[in-house]
Design an enzyme around this catalytic site. Structure first.
Site, PDB file in Angstrom:
ATOM      1  N   ASP A   4     -35.648  22.372  26.742  1.00 41.40           N
ATOM      2  CA  ASP A   4     -36.207  21.441  26.523  1.00 41.40           C
ATOM      3  C   ASP A   4     -35.471  21.391  25.060  1.00 41.40           C
ATOM      4  O   ASP A   4     -36.768  22.082  24.128  1.00 41.40           O
ATOM      5  CB  ASP A   4     -38.197  21.567  26.217  1.00 41.40           C
ATOM      6  N   GLU A  64     -33.268  19.874  29.893  1.00 40.07           N
ATOM      7  CA  GLU A  64     -33.658  17.872  30.038  1.00 40.07           C
ATOM      8  C   GLU A  64     -32.336  17.749  28.979  1.00 40.07           C
ATOM      9  O   GLU A  64     -32.381  17.319  27.183  1.00 40.07           O
ATOM     10  CB  GLU A  64     -35.095  18.064  29.506  1.00 40.07           C
ATOM     11  N   ASP A 137     -44.257  21.716  24.421  1.00 37.15           N
ATOM     12  CA  ASP A 137     -42.584  22.151  24.668  1.00 37.15           C
ATOM     13  C   ASP A 137     -41.780  22.723  25.796  1.00 37.15           C
ATOM     14  O   ASP A 137     -41.222  22.807  26.241  1.00 37.15           O
ATOM     15  CB  ASP A 137     -41.859  21.988  22.979  1.00 37.15           C
TER      16      ASP A 137
END
Length: 178
Positions: A4, A64, A137
């Site tokens: 991410d 992502e 996260d």
């Protein structure tokens, strides 16, 4: 491996897949908020991604994709962070697959609008993670890896579809209560 990307925190997670079964390896984050220089942050993202690749030798990286926000400068910075992580993987010849946040949430929870907390709780249940981190996260990075696993046709539950969060929970509550 799932990533991410972010310029404040880069979350990442790793799973191991053996004979269509996934197991949890690790999740963590790279804290970047203490650095003021954006270019230093990009360098650190690149270096940490290389370090993870050289330590764990992932077969693939799921990342992502940035979502569209109102602040163009934030989008630009996020896109750079993603690009640097991708470049690190590509420099080591690790294939990269990009997933939208909605697709990742849908793969994990059955609801593309699920909260970070719902995604984290489902991952905790699926992968038997003892404690969740304070910042989510890292679970977002792990979610990208699990999403990729499901989307590569390696899981037995890929074919299931759900009408929403309530249907997903109802159909999976036995697994969650264990």
């Amino acid at each position: 491996m799932g990533i991410d990307p972010g310029t404040t925190i880069m979350g990442f997670g790793l799973i191991k897949v053996v004979k269509k079964k996934m197991s949890f390896l690790q999740l963590n984050e790279l804290q970047l908020s203490k650095y003021d220089d954006h270019y230093v942050k990009l360098k650190l993202i690149f270096e940490r991604t290389i370090e993870l690749i050289e330590t764990y030798h992932p077969d693939e990286i799921a990342i992502e994709a940035p979502f569209f926000g109102k602040n163009v400068q934030s989008m630009l910075k996020l896109g750079r962070a993603q690009g640097v992580a991708m470049a690190a993987g590509l420099s080591r010849e690790v294939p990269i697959t990009e997933y939208s946040p909605k697709k990742i949430k849908m793969a994990i929870t059955g609801n593309g609008n699920a909260s970070k907390e719902q995604v984290a709780k489902m991952l905790q249940s699926l992968l038997k993670i003892k404690t969740l981190p304070k910042n989510l996260d890292s679970t977002d990075g792990l979610a990208a890896a699990v999403c990729h696993f499901y989307n590569m046709g390696r899981a037995d539950i890929v074919g299931k579809s759900y009408t929403g969060w309530a249907a997903f929970v109802k159909q999976n509550e036995k697994r969650v209560k264990k």
